[in-house]
Motif scaffolding. Structure first.
Motif, PDB file in Angstrom:
ATOM      1  N   LEU A 544       0.840  -1.201   0.000  1.00 32.00           N
ATOM      2  CA  LEU A 544       0.000   0.000   0.000  1.00 32.00           C
ATOM      3  C   LEU A 544       0.875   1.252   0.000  1.00 32.00           C
ATOM      4  CD1 LEU A 544      -2.584  -1.378   2.568  1.00 32.00           C
ATOM      5  CD2 LEU A 544      -2.936  -1.033   0.126  1.00 32.00           C
ATOM      6  N   GLN A 545       0.380   2.269  -0.711  1.00 28.20           N
ATOM      7  CA  GLN A 545       1.288   3.399  -0.933  1.00 28.20           C
ATOM      8  C   GLN A 545       1.726   4.116   0.332  1.00 28.20           C
ATOM      9  OE1 GLN A 545       0.281   6.352  -3.677  1.00 28.20           O
ATOM     10  NE2 GLN A 545      -1.933   6.144  -3.522  1.00 28.20           N
ATOM     11  N   ARG A 546       0.912   4.087   1.381  1.00 25.72           N
ATOM     12  CA  ARG A 546       1.351   4.837   2.564  1.00 25.72           C
ATOM     13  C   ARG A 546       2.636   4.252   3.168  1.00 25.72           C
ATOM     14  NH1 ARG A 546      -3.617   2.487   3.479  1.00 25.72           N
ATOM     15  NH2 ARG A 546      -4.077   1.343   5.398  1.00 25.72           N
ATOM     16  N   THR A 547       2.845   2.951   2.996  1.00 27.00           N
ATOM     17  CA  THR A 547       4.112   2.404   3.514  1.00 27.00           C
ATOM     18  C   THR A 547       5.244   2.600   2.508  1.00 27.00           C
ATOM     19  OG1 THR A 547       3.727   0.152   2.665  1.00 27.00           O
ATOM     20  CG2 THR A 547       2.921   0.629   4.865  1.00 27.00           C
ATOM     21  N   ILE A 548       4.891   2.467   1.224  1.00 25.61           N
ATOM     22  CA  ILE A 548       5.940   2.617   0.191  1.00 25.61           C
ATOM     23  C   ILE A 548       6.484   4.043   0.205  1.00 25.61           C
ATOM     24  CG2 ILE A 548       6.352   2.538  -2.293  1.00 25.61           C
ATOM     25  CD1 ILE A 548       4.184   0.310  -2.379  1.00 25.61           C
ATOM     26  N   ILE A 549       5.561   4.985   0.330  1.00 26.47           N
ATOM     27  CA  ILE A 549       6.002   6.395   0.353  1.00 26.47           C
ATOM     28  C   ILE A 549       6.799   6.667   1.637  1.00 26.47           C
ATOM     29  CG2 ILE A 549       5.190   8.778   0.434  1.00 26.47           C
ATOM     30  CD1 ILE A 549       2.772   7.813  -1.286  1.00 26.47           C
ATOM     31  N   THR A 550       6.388   6.062   2.731  1.00 21.49           N
ATOM     32  CA  THR A 550       7.150   6.260   3.982  1.00 21.49           C
ATOM     33  C   THR A 550       8.577   5.750   3.813  1.00 21.49           C
ATOM     34  OG1 THR A 550       5.111   5.999   5.241  1.00 21.49           O
ATOM     35  CG2 THR A 550       7.151   5.797   6.473  1.00 21.49           C
ATOM     36  N   ALA A 551       8.721   4.666   3.049  1.00 19.56           N
ATOM     37  CA  ALA A 551      10.067   4.090   2.873  1.00 19.56           C
ATOM     38  C   ALA A 551      10.887   4.869   1.859  1.00 19.56           C
ATOM     39  CB  ALA A 551       9.946   2.637   2.411  1.00 19.56           C
ATOM     40  N   SER A 552      10.214   5.680   1.019  1.00 22.44           N
ATOM     41  CA  SER A 552      10.944   6.222  -0.132  1.00 22.44           C
ATOM     42  C   SER A 552      12.152   7.089   0.205  1.00 22.44           C
ATOM     43  CB  SER A 552       9.986   6.906  -1.113  1.00 22.44           C
ATOM     44  OG  SER A 552       9.332   7.958  -0.453  1.00 22.44           O
ATOM     45  N   PRO A 553      12.163   7.863   1.284  1.00 27.26           N
ATOM     46  CA  PRO A 553      13.406   8.634   1.533  1.00 27.26           C
ATOM     47  C   PRO A 553      14.563   7.792   2.073  1.00 27.26           C
ATOM     48  CG  PRO A 553      11.494   9.639   2.642  1.00 27.26           C
ATOM     49  CD  PRO A 553      11.095   8.258   2.225  1.00 27.26           C
ATOM     50  N   ILE A 554      14.334   6.524   2.338  1.00 29.73           N
ATOM     51  CA  ILE A 554      15.434   5.685   2.862  1.00 29.73           C
ATOM     52  C   ILE A 554      16.275   5.200   1.687  1.00 29.73           C
ATOM     53  CG2 ILE A 554      16.029   3.592   4.170  1.00 29.73           C
ATOM     54  CD1 ILE A 554      13.254   3.787   5.520  1.00 29.73           C
ATOM     55  N   LEU A 565       2.110  -7.991   4.377  1.00 34.20           N
ATOM     56  CA  LEU A 565       2.196  -6.878   5.340  1.00 34.20           C
ATOM     57  C   LEU A 565       1.100  -5.837   5.135  1.00 34.20           C
ATOM     58  CD1 LEU A 565       6.080  -6.325   5.497  1.00 34.20           C
ATOM     59  CD2 LEU A 565       4.614  -7.278   7.282  1.00 34.20           C
ATOM     60  N   ASP A 566       0.202  -6.069   4.163  1.00 32.02           N
ATOM     61  CA  ASP A 566      -0.905  -5.119   3.953  1.00 32.02           C
ATOM     62  C   ASP A 566      -1.800  -5.075   5.187  1.00 32.02           C
ATOM     63  OD1 ASP A 566       0.071  -4.727   1.438  1.00 32.02           O
ATOM     64  OD2 ASP A 566      -1.716  -5.414   0.380  1.00 32.02           O
ATOM     65  N   GLU A 567      -2.449  -3.931   5.354  1.00 28.91           N
ATOM     66  CA  GLU A 567      -3.299  -3.760   6.544  1.00 28.91           C
ATOM     67  C   GLU A 567      -4.461  -4.752   6.527  1.00 28.91           C
ATOM     68  OE1 GLU A 567      -3.584  -3.391   9.357  1.00 28.91           O
ATOM     69  OE2 GLU A 567      -4.126  -1.393  10.034  1.00 28.91           O
ATOM     70  N   ILE A 568      -5.010  -5.017   7.684  1.00 32.83           N
ATOM     71  CA  ILE A 568      -6.191  -5.879   7.802  1.00 32.83           C
ATOM     72  C   ILE A 568      -7.209  -5.410   6.759  1.00 32.83           C
ATOM     73  CG2 ILE A 568      -7.290  -4.451   9.605  1.00 32.83           C
ATOM     74  CD1 ILE A 568      -8.298  -7.042  10.875  1.00 32.83           C
ATOM     75  N   ASN A 569      -7.775  -6.367   6.042  1.00 34.05           N
ATOM     76  CA  ASN A 569      -8.719  -6.034   4.996  1.00 34.05           C
ATOM     77  C   ASN A 569     -10.080  -5.774   5.642  1.00 34.05           C
ATOM     78  OD1 ASN A 569     -10.528  -5.992   2.901  1.00 34.05           O
ATOM     79  ND2 ASN A 569      -9.649  -7.766   1.833  1.00 34.05           N
ATOM     80  N   ALA A 570     -10.538  -4.538   5.545  1.00 32.03           N
ATOM     81  CA  ALA A 570     -11.794  -4.182   6.212  1.00 32.03           C
ATOM     82  C   ALA A 570     -13.006  -4.508   5.350  1.00 32.03           C
ATOM     83  CB  ALA A 570     -11.774  -2.707   6.612  1.00 32.03           C
ATOM     84  N   GLY A 571     -12.810  -5.198   4.234  1.00 27.78           N
ATOM     85  CA  GLY A 571     -13.911  -5.681   3.403  1.00 27.78           C
ATOM     86  C   GLY A 571     -14.876  -4.569   3.038  1.00 27.78           C
ATOM     87  N   VAL A 572     -16.165  -4.801   3.290  1.00 23.42           N
ATOM     88  CA  VAL A 572     -17.159  -3.803   2.885  1.00 23.42           C
ATOM     89  C   VAL A 572     -17.034  -2.508   3.692  1.00 23.42           C
ATOM     90  CG1 VAL A 572     -18.823  -5.555   2.141  1.00 23.42           C
ATOM     91  CG2 VAL A 572     -18.908  -4.699   4.486  1.00 23.42           C
ATOM     92  N   CYS A 573     -16.297  -2.553   4.764  1.00 28.04           N
ATOM     93  CA  CYS A 573     -16.140  -1.331   5.590  1.00 28.04           C
ATOM     94  C   CYS A 573     -14.949  -0.483   5.163  1.00 28.04           C
ATOM     95  CB  CYS A 573     -15.979  -1.711   7.066  1.00 28.04           C
ATOM     96  SG  CYS A 573     -17.405  -2.560   7.710  1.00 28.04           S
ATOM     97  N   ASP A 574     -14.204  -0.972   4.197  1.00 23.19           N
ATOM     98  CA  ASP A 574     -13.013  -0.244   3.761  1.00 23.19           C
ATOM     99  C   ASP A 574     -13.409   1.185   3.355  1.00 23.19           C
ATOM    100  OD1 ASP A 574     -10.043  -0.742   2.915  1.00 23.19           O
ATOM    101  OD2 ASP A 574     -10.946   0.436   1.303  1.00 23.19           O
ATOM    102  N   GLY A 575     -12.693   2.135   3.873  1.00 18.71           N
ATOM    103  CA  GLY A 575     -12.949   3.536   3.503  1.00 18.71           C
ATOM    104  C   GLY A 575     -13.957   4.227   4.415  1.00 18.71           C
ATOM    105  N   MET A 576     -14.584   3.474   5.330  1.00 18.13           N
ATOM    106  CA  MET A 576     -15.565   4.104   6.218  1.00 18.13           C
ATOM    107  C   MET A 576     -14.887   4.608   7.491  1.00 18.13           C
ATOM    108  SD  MET A 576     -18.538   1.214   5.883  1.00 18.13           S
ATOM    109  CE  MET A 576     -19.913   1.999   6.661  1.00 18.13           C
TER     110      MET A 576
END
Ligand SMILES: Nc1ncnc2c1ncn2[C@@H]1O[C@H](COP(=O)(O)OP(=O)(O)O)[C@@H](O)[C@H]1O
Ligand SMILES: O=P(O)(O)OC[C@H]1O[C@@](CO)(OP(=O)(O)O)[C@@H](O)[C@@H]1O
Length: 681
Positions: A544-554, A565-576
């Motif tokens: 997921l981009q939030r981790t990739i971008i966090t790593a990018s300055p390293i 390592l992706d976050e727990i899949n919130a299924g139909v609640c994703d984005g709520m």
């Protein structure tokens, strides 16, 4: 800030940073994304290096942008993926900067942000207290083992020993006590025609040892009993015509707190009939100071984390409670009848306790003592007959330097020498004790066994196995093959704050907020400073981009993206937001609140699912000899942290893993230690 995307046709022969500044492509489709606008259908035109966007309309409006291209080396895989994405979607490529595995360039000397010269970071300045593991003092693993029940009954058991057990976990727990511990959702089993599958009378054959054991209940028993992976004699066909169901209390007793592979293996074992005894005893064998207690504690931690009910019984603890801590080397002489009797007695008491616990539903008992003669092992095998399967786990070490180091560690850590103020005297006594054992030591050659030979020296180690079969024993061997003692840090951190974090939305795949970006830079500085003396290290992110971008300055370390390592899949609640879930799906909200560990989001995951998919990550973290930086997500890091900190499964969903904080797990010869650094206020 505008972001230009363009697609390079696969026919492009060379596309490196130097060719980037004068692309040989005459025309490359381009798009431009700005804070409030997305322009597509543009072209990046050859040497002029301008991006033209024809907006149509009556006046045929054309926007011309001068483009300055700055690029790292682009891998052929990235190029191909970019082109594929464009062709498939006729959309600007969404391929992000980092392919699955990338090695970022070394530190750019001209880049002020990254150069070590600009590093003013004083790491100690950012240290904050750790909630679970004491940073400096390590609790000796034997102290955390089971408290003797049998000795408790006879009044020998002392209160202070009871409180030392589990000390590092319970004293700082930050857990919601309303947690429950069932996982029924993972075990909805539909069996087409059970009458053809099960033919059960009152006895079930245990094929591995050829013994018969009575079923615990016979008539009127309903439902599927799950054995948590080592086979069980408790499965019976539903007596009623209704599908397989279990009563609440049966479920609580028999269901594993696990999902995925662990649950599947348990159910499969049940459906095919029990192949193994219902409980497994791992009986350690080895001379003193060979890492038996260390290995037993580590295995206990791993199995518990996977959801297997496991307990560690340490005979030394029984001995100390019954006979005191000050026994000299003479007590351990094979030609000292009183000593021998006393030692056999406490071993038998511990074994009795372990078997009683197994009969109450315990799954894996780890029996930790030297068990160094055939006679002692025979006694244990007799006691276990028909009750549990025994696998001997022998730790052998031929490296004198390691043995010497271990002996010194034991004098420092073992309660046997806590009252000995003269270190040298302790050392001499322990060495005589060891010599007493060596005189009568008989390596394991009988039964089922796993031998770990020179596994810690870093070279030439091996594991020998004999007569090992079954799901759980196989996993145990695999785990042991991958563990070692090379000291190294594992740095765990969440990504920098994301835009969804700011809005309180769960899941999603947004980029970082302003403060998240600042954290990414600080993290890069921190990593550079913390790992500057390491020969190598790797950075793991999710996809997921939030981790990739966090790593990018390293810079300067290989980066690896793991889907696990992706976050727990919130299924139909994703984005709520949690508020929206509560309002629109109150039942889901309540179910999760009641049992956050096993609650599975509709079409998504539960924490137990997350733990199962993280098992390969744990194995790989154990196997790595170099430092690893894991940049991941809240739920995932809770699960990983619980493994290292030996926290019970029911605590996992409530463990504190704050943003912008680095949890440093130091793996080493005395076990696991933790430090926490908070980089931002
Ligand atoms: N497989 C192994 N071989 C040799 N030494 C080990 C092994 N595993 C761990 N050790 C080291 O041995 C030290 C002493 O271990 P411990 O478990 O107390 O020994 P034992 O229980 O055999 O007396 C540990 O602190 C660890 O550094
Ligand atoms: O299990 P809970 O406590 O909901 O925590 C997991 C949640 O944490 C979040 C943030 O709320 O992680 P992340 O920071 O990776 O975005 C959600 O995406 C995720 O669903």
């Amino acid at each position: 800030m505008w972001e230009l995307s363009f697609v390079v046709p696969p026919t492009t022969k060379r596309w490196t940073s130097s060719s980037c500044s004068s692309p040989s492509t005459a025309l490359a489709p381009a798009s431009l994304r700005g804070p409030d606008r997305l322009l597509t259908g543009g072209n990046l035109e050859g040497d002029a290096r301008t991006a033209l966007f024809r907006l149509g309309g009556e006046e045929e409006e054309v926007l011309v942008y001068k483009v300055f291209i700055k690029s790292d080396i682009i891998s052929p895989f990235d190029l191909a993926a970019s082109w594929r994405a464009y062709q498939e979607n006729l959309q600007p490529s969404t391929v992000r900067g980092i392919p699955d595995v990338s090695i970022s360039a070394g530190i750019d000397a001209g880049n002020e942000n990254c150069s070590s010269a600009s590093l003013e970071l004083d790491l100690e300045h950012y240290l904050v207290p750790s909630p679970a593991l004491a940073g400096s003092s390590v609790v000796y693993a034997a102290n955390l083992t089971e408290n003797p029940r049998s000795l408790g009954r006879t009044g020998v058991f002392s209160k202070s020993d009871a409180s030392s057990s589990g000390l590092h976990v319970s004293s700082h727990s930050c857990v919601d006590s309303s947690d429950h511990f069932t996982s029924r959702k993972d075990f909805e089993v539909i069996i087409p025609d059970p009458s053809k599958v099960f033919r059960v009378s009152g006895m079930v054959e245990s094929k591995s040892v050829g013994t018969f054991s009575p079923l615990q209940k016979q008539d009127g028993q309903r439902g599927l009993f799950v054995d948590r992976g080592v086979g069980s004699s408790r499965l019976v066909r539903s007596a009623s015509a209704s599908p397989f169901t279990t009563s609440e209390s049966e479920t609580k007793k028999a269901m594993p707190a696990a999902a995925g592979a662990v649950a599947a293996a348990a159910v499969a074992d049940q459906m095919l009939g029990p192949k193994e005894d219902s409980s497994l005893a791992i009986v350690l064998v080895g001379l003193p100071a060979r890492g038996k207690t260390f290995t037993a504690a580590k295995l206990t931690r791993y199995l518990r984390w996977l959801g297997h009910e496991t307990k560690h019984f340490n005979v030394g603890k029984y001995r100390r409670l019954k006979h005191g801590v000050n026994q000299s080397a003479d007590f351990f002489r094979a030609d000292n009848p009183e000593g021998m009797e006393a030692r056999n007695e406490v071993a038998a008491l511990a074994m009795e306790d372990m078997i009683s616990w197994m009969q109450e539903g315990g799954q894996v008992g780890i029996f930790d003592a030297t068990n160094s003669t055939r006679q002692r092992r025979n006694m244990l095998m007799k006691m276990a007959e028909g009750k549990c399967k025994i696998i001997f786990l022998e730790t052998l070490c031929n490296d004198e330097r390691i043995i010497e180091r271990n002996i010194r560690l034991k004098i420092q850590q073992s309660p046997d020498y806590a009252e000995e103020s003269d270190f040298e005297a302790g050392l001499q006594d322990f060495k005589s004790r060891l010599a007493n054992y060596e005189k009568v030591y008989e390596p394991v050659e009988e039964g089922s066994y796993i031998k770990m030979i020179d596994m810690v020296s870093g070279h030439g180690g091996q594991i020998q196995v004999n007569n090992i079969s079954g799901y759980l024993p196989g996993r145990i061997v695999f785990f042991l093959v991958n563990t070692h003692l090379t000291p190294r840090p594992i740095l765990l951190t969440r990504h920098g704050e994301s835009r969804d974090n700011v809005r309180g939305r769960i899941g999603g795949d947004t980029v970082l907020s302003g403060s998240g970006e600042i954290y990414a830079k600080k993290l890069a500085n921190f990593v550079e400073k913390r790992l500057k003396s390491e020969r190598t290290a790797s950075i793991w992110t999710s996809t997921l981009q939030r981790t990739i971008i966090t790593a990018s300055p390293i810079f300067g370390f290989p980066k690896i993206q793991w889907r696990a390592l992706d976050e727990i899949n919130a299924g139909v609640c994703d984005g709520m937001t949690y508020e929206e879930i509560k309002r629109n799906m109150p039942e889901e909200y309540e179910s999760r609140k009641k049992d956050k560990l096993s609650y599975r989001y509709p079409r998504g995951e539960s924490y137990l699912d997350v733990i199962q998919r993280l098992e390969p990550v744990i194995i790989e973290l154990e196997r790595q000899r170099a430092p690893v930086v894991v940049i991941s997500h809240q739920a995932v890091l809770r699960a990983l942290y619980a493994y290292f900190a030996d926290r019970p499964l029911k605590e996992v969903p409530h463990i504190e893993v704050p943003l912008h904080t680095i949890i440093e797990i130091q793996m080493g010869v005395t076990g696991v230690q933790e430090k926490r650094y908070k980089l931002m206020d």
